[in-house]
Motif scaffolding. Sequence first.
Motif, short mmCIF file in Angstrom:
data_model
loop_
_atom_site.label_atom_id
_atom_site.label_comp_id
_atom_site.label_asym_id
_atom_site.label_seq_id
_atom_site.Cartn_x
_atom_site.Cartn_y
_atom_site.Cartn_z
N ALA A 1 -19.14 5.23 33.47
CA ALA A 1 -18.53 6.32 34.25
C ALA A 1 -19.53 6.85 35.27
N ALA A 2 -19.03 7.13 36.46
CA ALA A 2 -19.88 7.66 37.53
C ALA A 2 -19.74 9.16 37.68
N GLY A 3 -18.87 9.75 36.90
CA GLY A 3 -18.66 11.20 36.96
C GLY A 3 -17.75 11.65 35.84
N LEU A 4 -17.69 12.96 35.63
CA LEU A 4 -16.95 13.53 34.52
C LEU A 4 -15.95 14.60 34.99
N VAL A 5 -14.77 14.56 34.39
CA VAL A 5 -13.82 15.67 34.51
C VAL A 5 -13.75 16.31 33.13
N ILE A 6 -14.12 17.58 33.05
CA ILE A 6 -14.11 18.28 31.76
C ILE A 6 -12.86 19.14 31.69
N LEU A 7 -11.95 18.81 30.78
CA LEU A 7 -10.74 19.60 30.60
C LEU A 7 -11.06 20.80 29.71
#
Length: 328
Positions: A219-225
Amino acid sequence: MSDRRSLMKILAGATLLGVARRASAQKVKSFTIAYLALLAGEDRSFVPNFLRRLDQLGYVDGQNLHFVYRSAEGRPELLPGLASDLIGMKPDVLVTGFGTVAAKAGKAVGGAIPVVFMAVGDPVGAGIVESLARPGGNITGLSDLATQMQGNRLQLLHEIAPAASLFAVILNPGTPYAALAYKELEAAAIIAKVELRAFEVRLPEDTAPQLEASKAAGAAGLVILEDPLTFSQRSEIATIASRLRLPAIYGYREFAEAGGLMSFGTDHGMQWRRGAEIVDLILKGAKPADIPIEQPTKFELVINLKTAKALGIAIPQTLQQRAPEYIE
């Protein structure tokens, strides 16, 4: 005749005294508002905005307002008991704080007591209300989910990492909001031509392993829900994301304040103030079932420039122009 005049004066005096007492009683009429929180420290983060707005509306704690606060300190199993205790005090309104679980606990025991929830991602999908327009029952409140918000978050992250082919989504599958939000992210990912992969965090101890697993997956980035669990872990998530050198976008500004790269989401100060206004309507006689569930209309983008510098990320000029606030 003199006795008659004396009697009339006494009766007149008694009448005036009765009127004064009734006016005084009306003037000092007091309301009890109970507040049920899942998050530890919600009385310091969200509640002050709620109480300040109530104060502006004329409800002063310790004068004509009795405010009772109870928190499960992050332990959802304690919510039903705390909710029952609060309802036992027969408050005029029961307010439930951040998250779906607190709202469900409040609805389960509310009965004839009006319930107002502050922030539920998907109140219809969670079975809390019948519809946004007509909640039904004795409950109403605010949703913090807007239909295009997830797509905007993914777009913002993609601007930070334009060469990325895979983004990880950190979510708690026990939250009904997570499924709906992930579905919207998937639709946005098709447009952006990037792949998404979900990494589930059910307990605090899952946080580090799942973040590390997302990095190992490429993964190159994160979306934190956001939900009560990830919110309570915001400092740890931000710290680990920085260590792994993963840019991340979050839903609440508190994540950015804790060291996260950037957040895009509801203005929760405004949301809790609006919640106080809904409580005011109910105290003045409105029925919760007739008050539509409100969805957010104002969003804020917050960028932590200190974190960006530590990650070696140059914030695009176009993004800087859209961010009204920076953390340095």
